[in-house]
Scaffold this motif. Structure first.
Motif, PDB file in Angstrom:
ATOM      1  N   VAL A 267      33.839  39.887  24.788  1.00  0.00           N
ATOM      2  CA  VAL A 267      35.072  39.101  25.077  1.00  0.00           C
ATOM      3  C   VAL A 267      35.014  38.384  26.763  1.00  0.00           C
ATOM      4  O   VAL A 267      35.379  37.185  26.796  1.00  0.00           O
ATOM      5  CB  VAL A 267      36.193  40.216  25.351  1.00  0.00           C
ATOM      6  CG1 VAL A 267      37.597  39.437  25.779  1.00  0.00           C
ATOM      7  CG2 VAL A 267      36.518  40.913  23.924  1.00  0.00           C
ATOM      8  N   LYS A 268      34.627  39.291  27.371  1.00  0.00           N
ATOM      9  CA  LYS A 268      34.443  38.692  28.926  1.00  0.00           C
ATOM     10  C   LYS A 268      33.713  39.859  29.708  1.00  0.00           C
ATOM     11  O   LYS A 268      33.813  40.911  29.611  1.00  0.00           O
ATOM     12  CB  LYS A 268      35.665  38.539  29.693  1.00  0.00           C
ATOM     13  CG  LYS A 268      35.792  37.740  30.930  1.00  0.00           C
ATOM     14  CD  LYS A 268      36.866  37.235  31.429  1.00  0.00           C
ATOM     15  CE  LYS A 268      36.825  36.601  33.008  1.00  0.00           C
ATOM     16  NZ  LYS A 268      37.549  36.746  33.826  1.00  0.00           N
ATOM     17  N   ALA A 269      33.010  39.361  30.763  1.00  0.00           N
ATOM     18  CA  ALA A 269      32.178  40.358  31.693  1.00  0.00           C
ATOM     19  C   ALA A 269      33.161  40.719  32.695  1.00  0.00           C
ATOM     20  O   ALA A 269      33.254  39.756  33.953  1.00  0.00           O
ATOM     21  CB  ALA A 269      30.973  39.642  32.132  1.00  0.00           C
ATOM     22  N   TRP A 270      34.067  41.515  32.433  1.00  0.00           N
ATOM     23  CA  TRP A 270      34.978  41.981  33.378  1.00  0.00           C
ATOM     24  C   TRP A 270      34.524  42.219  34.771  1.00  0.00           C
ATOM     25  O   TRP A 270      33.645  42.826  34.918  1.00  0.00           O
ATOM     26  CB  TRP A 270      36.077  43.013  32.769  1.00  0.00           C
ATOM     27  CG  TRP A 270      36.593  42.962  31.470  1.00  0.00           C
ATOM     28  CD1 TRP A 270      36.158  43.346  30.344  1.00  0.00           C
ATOM     29  CD2 TRP A 270      37.388  42.008  31.197  1.00  0.00           C
ATOM     30  NE1 TRP A 270      36.873  42.745  29.027  1.00  0.00           N
ATOM     31  CE2 TRP A 270      37.823  41.886  29.744  1.00  0.00           C
ATOM     32  CE3 TRP A 270      38.409  40.999  31.815  1.00  0.00           C
ATOM     33  CZ2 TRP A 270      38.885  41.226  29.074  1.00  0.00           C
ATOM     34  CZ3 TRP A 270      39.386  40.361  31.333  1.00  0.00           C
ATOM     35  CH2 TRP A 270      39.646  40.493  29.946  1.00  0.00           C
TER      36      TRP A 270
ATOM     37  N   ASP B 154      39.378  40.654  38.060  1.00  0.00           N
ATOM     38  CA  ASP B 154      40.289  40.536  36.877  1.00  0.00           C
ATOM     39  C   ASP B 154      41.569  41.353  36.737  1.00  0.00           C
ATOM     40  O   ASP B 154      42.254  41.349  35.967  1.00  0.00           O
ATOM     41  CB  ASP B 154      39.443  40.575  35.418  1.00  0.00           C
ATOM     42  CG  ASP B 154      38.497  39.385  35.447  1.00  0.00           C
ATOM     43  OD1 ASP B 154      38.565  38.299  35.929  1.00  0.00           O
ATOM     44  OD2 ASP B 154      37.304  39.711  34.871  1.00  0.00           O
ATOM     45  N   PHE B 155      41.496  42.537  37.451  1.00  0.00           N
ATOM     46  CA  PHE B 155      42.485  43.319  37.171  1.00  0.00           C
ATOM     47  C   PHE B 155      42.970  43.968  38.660  1.00  0.00           C
ATOM     48  O   PHE B 155      43.276  44.886  39.175  1.00  0.00           O
ATOM     49  CB  PHE B 155      41.803  44.669  36.733  1.00  0.00           C
ATOM     50  CG  PHE B 155      41.250  44.430  35.489  1.00  0.00           C
ATOM     51  CD1 PHE B 155      42.291  44.738  34.206  1.00  0.00           C
ATOM     52  CD2 PHE B 155      40.043  44.365  35.049  1.00  0.00           C
ATOM     53  CE1 PHE B 155      41.553  44.379  33.008  1.00  0.00           C
ATOM     54  CE2 PHE B 155      39.459  43.928  33.767  1.00  0.00           C
ATOM     55  CZ  PHE B 155      40.601  44.145  32.785  1.00  0.00           C
TER      56      PHE B 155
ATOM     57  N   LEU C 236      33.121  49.810  35.856  1.00  0.00           N
ATOM     58  CA  LEU C 236      32.546  48.602  35.907  1.00  0.00           C
ATOM     59  C   LEU C 236      31.078  48.706  36.841  1.00  0.00           C
ATOM     60  O   LEU C 236      30.007  47.877  36.706  1.00  0.00           O
ATOM     61  CB  LEU C 236      33.395  47.443  36.655  1.00  0.00           C
ATOM     62  CG  LEU C 236      34.521  47.261  35.782  1.00  0.00           C
ATOM     63  CD1 LEU C 236      35.406  46.163  36.365  1.00  0.00           C
ATOM     64  CD2 LEU C 236      33.918  46.396  34.267  1.00  0.00           C
TER      65      LEU C 236
ATOM     66  N   PRO D  64      28.027  49.593  31.675  1.00  0.00           N
ATOM     67  CA  PRO D  64      29.235  48.935  31.790  1.00  0.00           C
ATOM     68  C   PRO D  64      29.463  47.937  30.783  1.00  0.00           C
ATOM     69  O   PRO D  64      30.652  47.586  30.411  1.00  0.00           O
ATOM     70  CB  PRO D  64      29.049  48.583  33.336  1.00  0.00           C
ATOM     71  CG  PRO D  64      27.637  48.220  33.453  1.00  0.00           C
ATOM     72  CD  PRO D  64      26.950  49.323  32.631  1.00  0.00           C
TER      73      PRO D  64
ATOM     74  N   ILE E  25      32.184  47.804  27.967  1.00  0.00           N
ATOM     75  CA  ILE E  25      33.495  47.369  28.204  1.00  0.00           C
ATOM     76  C   ILE E  25      34.030  46.035  27.879  1.00  0.00           C
ATOM     77  O   ILE E  25      35.024  45.539  27.933  1.00  0.00           O
ATOM     78  CB  ILE E  25      34.209  48.121  29.563  1.00  0.00           C
ATOM     79  CG1 ILE E  25      35.808  48.094  29.366  1.00  0.00           C
ATOM     80  CG2 ILE E  25      33.537  47.151  30.514  1.00  0.00           C
ATOM     81  CD1 ILE E  25      36.047  48.792  30.815  1.00  0.00           C
ATOM     82  N   TYR E  26      32.884  45.136  27.959  1.00  0.00           N
ATOM     83  CA  TYR E  26      33.009  43.837  28.159  1.00  0.00           C
ATOM     84  C   TYR E  26      33.215  43.317  26.511  1.00  0.00           C
ATOM     85  O   TYR E  26      34.030  42.371  26.443  1.00  0.00           O
ATOM     86  CB  TYR E  26      31.585  43.050  28.329  1.00  0.00           C
ATOM     87  CG  TYR E  26      31.210  43.017  29.641  1.00  0.00           C
ATOM     88  CD1 TYR E  26      31.963  43.807  30.584  1.00  0.00           C
ATOM     89  CD2 TYR E  26      30.000  42.841  29.947  1.00  0.00           C
ATOM     90  CE1 TYR E  26      31.452  43.950  31.989  1.00  0.00           C
ATOM     91  CE2 TYR E  26      29.445  43.250  31.248  1.00  0.00           C
ATOM     92  CZ  TYR E  26      30.142  43.636  32.350  1.00  0.00           C
ATOM     93  OH  TYR E  26      29.539  43.925  33.475  1.00  0.00           O
ATOM     94  N   GLY E  27      33.259  44.299  25.661  1.00  0.00           N
ATOM     95  CA  GLY E  27      33.572  43.908  24.289  1.00  0.00           C
ATOM     96  C   GLY E  27      35.155  44.211  23.900  1.00  0.00           C
ATOM     97  O   GLY E  27      35.517  44.051  22.969  1.00  0.00           O
ATOM     98  N   LEU E  28      35.582  44.784  24.932  1.00  0.00           N
ATOM     99  CA  LEU E  28      37.068  45.114  24.736  1.00  0.00           C
ATOM    100  C   LEU E  28      38.198  43.941  25.376  1.00  0.00           C
ATOM    101  O   LEU E  28      37.868  43.361  26.201  1.00  0.00           O
ATOM    102  CB  LEU E  28      37.552  46.328  25.672  1.00  0.00           C
ATOM    103  CG  LEU E  28      36.787  47.600  25.060  1.00  0.00           C
ATOM    104  CD1 LEU E  28      37.350  48.822  26.061  1.00  0.00           C
ATOM    105  CD2 LEU E  28      37.025  47.927  23.642  1.00  0.00           C
TER     106      LEU E  28
ATOM    107  N   ARG F  60      41.409  42.286  27.300  1.00  0.00           N
ATOM    108  CA  ARG F  60      41.934  42.788  28.589  1.00  0.00           C
ATOM    109  C   ARG F  60      43.216  43.726  28.158  1.00  0.00           C
ATOM    110  O   ARG F  60      43.177  44.825  28.903  1.00  0.00           O
ATOM    111  CB  ARG F  60      42.736  41.600  29.057  1.00  0.00           C
ATOM    112  CG  ARG F  60      43.287  41.893  30.319  1.00  0.00           C
ATOM    113  CD  ARG F  60      44.132  40.586  30.925  1.00  0.00           C
ATOM    114  NE  ARG F  60      44.856  40.975  32.040  1.00  0.00           N
ATOM    115  CZ  ARG F  60      44.708  41.219  33.456  1.00  0.00           C
ATOM    116  NH1 ARG F  60      43.293  40.923  33.635  1.00  0.00           N
ATOM    117  NH2 ARG F  60      45.528  41.555  34.367  1.00  0.00           N
TER     118      ARG F  60
END
Lengths: 385, 26
Positions: A310-313, A317-318, A378, B6, B9-12, B14
């Motif tokens: 989805v995104k490399a958080w 971002d938070f 992270l 880590p 968690i990129y597959g989740l 927001r």
């Protein structure tokens, strides 16, 4: 008592908890001993720690009946630090289990016989077998204080100490102990059963194996399983029938089914390895199905890892992270989907029941705030434990 | 050094990340 909170670069604190009450004015035993309870113990007086002129028979021995467990403990230490010749006879005469325990710790080999005889007799004469089944909630109250010193557990511990410290009992002494203890086993109290099992295994009682296996059959408490399977190992081969071995292997299967940490699993592996090594070839083929370790099954099957990114958080971002009022059910699902549950146990999360590779996250909220948790996810190596 | 990947968690989404942190911090 001291304890710390926090850690791993989060805010930390060190706490000290102490009693702020006043000492009991009626506690004249302290005065007799020449010191006060408030200064941390009757045994310490000015510069001479143990060399106070106290008559152990007059001061320590009667106070072994004190209702305060802490005082009883100090009194026993006082006895142990006085020459045994001064109090040996009085201790034996008193039949007090704490006094016998003190003698077992500092006495001589010749004390073992009299100590064991008194303990065996008082156990036989006592009404220990008829203890009412205590209700769990009141049990601590019931056993704490003066009563506890008089209970069976103290006597059982004294027997153990006499055997450990004063040499192995003679055959006659072992027989006497078996005759006193076997009728009590099984007992209504779990911790009494644990001690009885230990001692009766040590005494090589014929009764202990069958009774213990019966206790296991009726128990769903992991404390029983880890205790009994461990101690039954000490019984030599001729105590075991084929049926007993079958029951033990069935027991190991159940042992594997408990949700435990990594040491539980390793303990199961060691017990199994050791037990199988003792089987004859004939038994090995007879029990072939029971010998391989059982594969643990999580309550819910682990989810497949997410395949789409989805995104490399990042932490940015938070920003201003606020997780109050989030959907906990969906959070639990994300815990499984994000594969956290594969390695980290969290109480109440069935999918994590067998996870033991990473730290247990059950009480993580007590030590970490939301941002700390996110940062650890992270940047898992930013702070190294 | 942590062996935790880590990237998982990129597959989740927001929202899912926020729910996850909310679940852990509860």
């Amino acid at each position: 008592m001291w304890f710390t909170t926090g850690g791993r670069r989060t805010q930390s604190a060190l706490y000290r908890v102490r009693w702020a009450g006043k000492p009991d004015e009626n506690a004249d035993f302290a005065e007799k001993a020449g010191a006060s309870v408030a200064d941390g113990g009757f045994v310490r007086k000015s510069d001479s720690k143990w060399e106070i002129k106290i008559d152990p028979v007059e001061v320590y021995l009667p106070n072994l009946e004190n209702e305060d467990r802490d005082v009883r403990f100090r009194m026993r230490l006082g006895l142990e630090n006085s020459p045994p010749d001064q109090w040996r006879d009085a201790a034996l005469k008193s039949q007090n289990p704490w006094a016998l325990m003190a003698l077992a710790r500092v006495g001589e080999e010749s004390d073992r016989g009299p100590i064991l005889k008194i303990l065996a007799e008082t156990i036989e004469q006592g009404s220990f077998a008829e203890q009412p089944k205590p209700n769990r909630q009141s049990r601590l109250d019931e056993l704490d204080g003066a009563q506890r010193s008089q209970t069976l557990l103290t006597r059982l511990r004294a027997i153990q100490l006499a055997c450990i410290r004063l040499g192995e009992p003679t055959d006659a002494e072992k027989k006497m102990l078996r005759e006193a203890l076997e009728p009590l086993f099984p007992h209504d109290l779990q911790d009494v059963n644990h001690e009885l099992c230990e001692i009766l295994v040590y005494l090589r009682s014929d009764k202990v194996l069958g009774t213990t296996l019966d206790l296991l059959d009726a128990s769903d408490d992991s404390r029983d399983w880890s205790h009994y399977l461990m101690f039954l190992r000490y019984l030599e081969d001729d105590f075991w029938t084929t049926d007993d071995r079958h029951r033990y292997l069935e027991g190991l299967k159940k042992f594997d089914s408990f949700a435990g940490g990594r040491w539980w699993i390793r303990a199961g592996e060691s017990l199994r390895k050791e037990f199988v090594a003792r089987l004859s070839e004939e038994e090995k083929s007879k029990f072939a199905e029971l010998i391989p370790p059982q594969q643990p099954k999580p309550d819910t099957p682990p989810a497949a890892p997410p395949t789409e990114i989805v995104k490399a958080w990042t932490m940015e971002d938070f920003a201003n992270l606020d997780v109050s009022g989030r959907d906990l059910k969906r959070g639990e699902a994300a815990y499984v989907k994000g594969q956290c549950a594969v390695c980290h146990k969290k109480a109440g999360n069935g999918a994590s029941a067998r996870a033991f590779l990473g730290p247990d996250l059950t009480s993580i909220a007590n030590r970490f705030g939301p941002s700390d948790i996110l940062e650890s996810i992270l940047h898992p190596s930013r702070v190294i434990a | 050094i942590s062996t935790m990947p880590p990237g998982l968690i990129y597959g989740l989404e927001r929202d899912e990340v926020l729910d996850l942190i909310g679940y852990l911090a509860a």
